[in-house]
Design a protein around this motif. Structure first.
Motif, PDB file in Angstrom:
ATOM      1  N   PRO A  47      -0.859  15.454  -2.071  1.00 19.35           N
ATOM      2  CA  PRO A  47      -0.526  14.039  -1.881  1.00 19.35           C
ATOM      3  C   PRO A  47      -1.609  13.266  -1.140  1.00 19.35           C
ATOM      4  O   PRO A  47      -2.295  13.798  -0.269  1.00 19.35           O
ATOM      5  CB  PRO A  47       0.762  14.066  -1.057  1.00 19.35           C
ATOM      6  CG  PRO A  47       1.143  15.472  -0.877  1.00 19.35           C
ATOM      7  CD  PRO A  47       0.051  16.344  -1.372  1.00 19.35           C
ATOM      8  N   LEU A  48      -1.742  12.013  -1.514  1.00 19.59           N
ATOM      9  CA  LEU A  48      -2.625  11.092  -0.808  1.00 19.59           C
ATOM     10  C   LEU A  48      -1.926  10.599   0.444  1.00 19.59           C
ATOM     11  O   LEU A  48      -0.694  10.561   0.497  1.00 19.59           O
ATOM     12  CB  LEU A  48      -2.944   9.882  -1.691  1.00 19.59           C
ATOM     13  CG  LEU A  48      -3.664  10.154  -2.997  1.00 19.59           C
ATOM     14  CD1 LEU A  48      -3.613   8.919  -3.886  1.00 19.59           C
ATOM     15  CD2 LEU A  48      -5.090  10.578  -2.735  1.00 19.59           C
ATOM     16  N   VAL A  49      -2.698  10.191   1.434  1.00 20.49           N
ATOM     17  CA  VAL A  49      -2.129   9.533   2.606  1.00 20.49           C
ATOM     18  C   VAL A  49      -2.413   8.044   2.471  1.00 20.49           C
ATOM     19  O   VAL A  49      -3.299   7.620   1.728  1.00 20.49           O
ATOM     20  CB  VAL A  49      -2.695  10.100   3.937  1.00 20.49           C
ATOM     21  CG1 VAL A  49      -2.295  11.548   4.104  1.00 20.49           C
ATOM     22  CG2 VAL A  49      -4.188   9.929   4.021  1.00 20.49           C
ATOM     23  N   VAL A  50      -1.677   7.241   3.208  1.00 15.75           N
ATOM     24  CA  VAL A  50      -1.766   5.798   3.065  1.00 15.75           C
ATOM     25  C   VAL A  50      -3.171   5.273   3.364  1.00 15.75           C
ATOM     26  O   VAL A  50      -3.627   4.320   2.734  1.00 15.75           O
ATOM     27  CB  VAL A  50      -0.671   5.088   3.895  1.00 15.75           C
ATOM     28  CG1 VAL A  50      -0.994   5.103   5.368  1.00 15.75           C
ATOM     29  CG2 VAL A  50      -0.443   3.681   3.399  1.00 15.75           C
ATOM     30  N   ASP A  51      -3.888   5.900   4.292  1.00 15.31           N
ATOM     31  CA  ASP A  51      -5.249   5.455   4.613  1.00 15.31           C
ATOM     32  C   ASP A  51      -6.195   5.598   3.425  1.00 15.31           C
ATOM     33  O   ASP A  51      -7.062   4.753   3.212  1.00 15.31           O
ATOM     34  CB  ASP A  51      -5.818   6.215   5.806  1.00 15.31           C
ATOM     35  CG  ASP A  51      -5.149   5.830   7.114  1.00 15.31           C
ATOM     36  OD1 ASP A  51      -4.517   4.752   7.172  1.00 15.31           O
ATOM     37  OD2 ASP A  51      -5.248   6.607   8.072  1.00 15.31           O
ATOM     38  N   GLN A  52      -6.046   6.661   2.648  1.00 15.69           N
ATOM     39  CA  GLN A  52      -6.889   6.848   1.463  1.00 15.69           C
ATOM     40  C   GLN A  52      -6.642   5.728   0.452  1.00 15.69           C
ATOM     41  O   GLN A  52      -7.581   5.181  -0.121  1.00 15.69           O
ATOM     42  CB  GLN A  52      -6.585   8.188   0.785  1.00 15.69           C
ATOM     43  CG  GLN A  52      -7.031   9.397   1.551  1.00 15.69           C
ATOM     44  CD  GLN A  52      -6.530  10.656   0.889  1.00 15.69           C
ATOM     45  OE1 GLN A  52      -5.334  10.926   0.892  1.00 15.69           O
ATOM     46  NE2 GLN A  52      -7.444  11.426   0.315  1.00 15.69           N
ATOM     47  N   VAL A  53      -5.388   5.416   0.240  1.00 15.45           N
ATOM     48  CA  VAL A  53      -5.035   4.376  -0.725  1.00 15.45           C
ATOM     49  C   VAL A  53      -5.505   3.021  -0.220  1.00 15.45           C
ATOM     50  O   VAL A  53      -6.063   2.223  -0.988  1.00 15.45           O
ATOM     51  CB  VAL A  53      -3.512   4.384  -1.002  1.00 15.45           C
ATOM     52  CG1 VAL A  53      -3.124   3.256  -1.945  1.00 15.45           C
ATOM     53  CG2 VAL A  53      -3.086   5.735  -1.565  1.00 15.45           C
ATOM     54  N   TYR A  54      -5.329   2.761   1.066  1.00 19.58           N
ATOM     55  CA  TYR A  54      -5.767   1.480   1.623  1.00 19.58           C
ATOM     56  C   TYR A  54      -7.284   1.309   1.471  1.00 19.58           C
ATOM     57  O   TYR A  54      -7.759   0.240   1.083  1.00 19.58           O
ATOM     58  CB  TYR A  54      -5.375   1.345   3.097  1.00 19.58           C
ATOM     59  CG  TYR A  54      -5.841   0.026   3.670  1.00 19.58           C
ATOM     60  CD1 TYR A  54      -5.095  -1.131   3.458  1.00 19.58           C
ATOM     61  CD2 TYR A  54      -7.049  -0.071   4.349  1.00 19.58           C
ATOM     62  CE1 TYR A  54      -5.539  -2.359   3.941  1.00 19.58           C
ATOM     63  CE2 TYR A  54      -7.496  -1.289   4.836  1.00 19.58           C
ATOM     64  CZ  TYR A  54      -6.733  -2.426   4.624  1.00 19.58           C
ATOM     65  OH  TYR A  54      -7.184  -3.637   5.089  1.00 19.58           O
ATOM     66  N   THR A 108       0.831  -1.198   0.000  1.00 22.69           N
ATOM     67  CA  THR A 108       0.000   0.000   0.000  1.00 22.69           C
ATOM     68  C   THR A 108       0.867   1.250   0.000  1.00 22.69           C
ATOM     69  O   THR A 108       0.589   2.209  -0.717  1.00 22.69           O
ATOM     70  CB  THR A 108      -0.929   0.003   1.235  1.00 22.69           C
ATOM     71  OG1 THR A 108      -1.648  -1.232   1.284  1.00 22.69           O
ATOM     72  CG2 THR A 108      -1.911   1.156   1.189  1.00 22.69           C
ATOM     73  N   THR A 109       1.932   1.240   0.770  1.00 25.65           N
ATOM     74  CA  THR A 109       2.823   2.405   0.849  1.00 25.65           C
ATOM     75  C   THR A 109       3.501   2.675  -0.485  1.00 25.65           C
ATOM     76  O   THR A 109       3.573   3.828  -0.932  1.00 25.65           O
ATOM     77  CB  THR A 109       3.880   2.204   1.952  1.00 25.65           C
ATOM     78  OG1 THR A 109       3.203   1.978   3.191  1.00 25.65           O
ATOM     79  CG2 THR A 109       4.787   3.415   2.071  1.00 25.65           C
ATOM     80  N   ASP A 110       3.988   1.626  -1.137  1.00 26.71           N
ATOM     81  CA  ASP A 110       4.623   1.821  -2.443  1.00 26.71           C
ATOM     82  C   ASP A 110       3.620   2.289  -3.483  1.00 26.71           C
ATOM     83  O   ASP A 110       3.939   3.109  -4.348  1.00 26.71           O
ATOM     84  CB  ASP A 110       5.319   0.544  -2.896  1.00 26.71           C
ATOM     85  CG  ASP A 110       6.571   0.258  -2.088  1.00 26.71           C
ATOM     86  OD1 ASP A 110       7.134   1.200  -1.489  1.00 26.71           O
ATOM     87  OD2 ASP A 110       6.992  -0.909  -2.051  1.00 26.71           O
ATOM     88  N   LEU A 111       2.403   1.772  -3.404  1.00 19.36           N
ATOM     89  CA  LEU A 111       1.352   2.211  -4.307  1.00 19.36           C
ATOM     90  C   LEU A 111       1.046   3.692  -4.078  1.00 19.36           C
ATOM     91  O   LEU A 111       0.896   4.460  -5.027  1.00 19.36           O
ATOM     92  CB  LEU A 111       0.103   1.357  -4.097  1.00 19.36           C
ATOM     93  CG  LEU A 111      -1.084   1.605  -5.010  1.00 19.36           C
ATOM     94  CD1 LEU A 111      -0.713   1.446  -6.481  1.00 19.36           C
ATOM     95  CD2 LEU A 111      -2.215   0.657  -4.643  1.00 19.36           C
ATOM     96  N   MET A 112       0.989   4.110  -2.822  1.00 21.89           N
ATOM     97  CA  MET A 112       0.761   5.518  -2.496  1.00 21.89           C
ATOM     98  C   MET A 112       1.876   6.388  -3.081  1.00 21.89           C
ATOM     99  O   MET A 112       1.607   7.439  -3.672  1.00 21.89           O
ATOM    100  CB  MET A 112       0.706   5.720  -0.982  1.00 21.89           C
ATOM    101  CG  MET A 112       0.514   7.162  -0.553  1.00 21.89           C
ATOM    102  SD  MET A 112       0.902   7.445   1.182  1.00 21.89           S
ATOM    103  CE  MET A 112       2.660   7.116   1.218  1.00 21.89           C
ATOM    104  N   ARG A 113       3.103   5.963  -2.941  1.00 20.50           N
ATOM    105  CA  ARG A 113       4.234   6.745  -3.478  1.00 20.50           C
ATOM    106  C   ARG A 113       4.122   6.892  -4.986  1.00 20.50           C
ATOM    107  O   ARG A 113       4.393   7.961  -5.538  1.00 20.50           O
ATOM    108  CB  ARG A 113       5.550   6.084  -3.102  1.00 20.50           C
ATOM    109  CG  ARG A 113       5.872   6.219  -1.636  1.00 20.50           C
ATOM    110  CD  ARG A 113       7.171   5.533  -1.290  1.00 20.50           C
ATOM    111  NE  ARG A 113       7.406   5.625   0.140  1.00 20.50           N
ATOM    112  CZ  ARG A 113       7.929   4.656   0.865  1.00 20.50           C
ATOM    113  NH1 ARG A 113       8.280   3.507   0.311  1.00 20.50           N
ATOM    114  NH2 ARG A 113       8.103   4.816   2.155  1.00 20.50           N
ATOM    115  N   LEU A 114       3.744   5.822  -5.658  1.00 26.20           N
ATOM    116  CA  LEU A 114       3.579   5.881  -7.110  1.00 26.20           C
ATOM    117  C   LEU A 114       2.445   6.843  -7.483  1.00 26.20           C
ATOM    118  O   LEU A 114       2.601   7.668  -8.386  1.00 26.20           O
ATOM    119  CB  LEU A 114       3.270   4.485  -7.664  1.00 26.20           C
ATOM    120  CG  LEU A 114       2.949   4.450  -9.146  1.00 26.20           C
ATOM    121  CD1 LEU A 114       4.234   4.563  -9.950  1.00 26.20           C
ATOM    122  CD2 LEU A 114       2.212   3.192  -9.511  1.00 26.20           C
TER     123      LEU A 114
END
Length: 89
Positions: free
Chosen positions: A37-44, A23-29
């Motif tokens: 920027p998105l935060v990890v919770d949004q991506v998760y 999830t973190t790597d996806l957020m960075r991409l």
């Protein structure tokens, strides 16, 4: 449940990557060239909604049970990154 712009973007990114990603790597991409920027919770939340619809699979690393990977659910699991498919969750 209709797709949101973020879930569509997450699914497209996973399709482009073609290999399980955290999830973190996806957020960075996804944050590349993004003004806010998105935060990890949004991506998760977006990737978990895709999992609930059957569009993506959640995988776990054999070496670290806490690390989760995501991949597109279509097609066979062919990546050799060390992640293994997790049972239904």
């Amino acid at each position: 449940m209709p797709a949101t712009p973020l879930t569509a973007e997450v699914l497209a990114a996973l399709e482009r990557i073609g290999c399980p990603v955290t999830t973190t790597d996806l957020m960075r991409l996804l944050n590349r060239d993004r003004p806010t920027p998105l935060v990890v919770d949004q991506v998760y939340r977006a990737v978990d909604a895709l999992r609930a619809r059957g569009a993506v699979r959640r995988l776990k690393a054999a070496s670290n049970k806490r690390v989760r990977y995501w991949e597109v659910a279509t097609g066979p699991h062919t990546c050799s990154c060390g992640a293994s498919q997790q049972g239904a969750s």
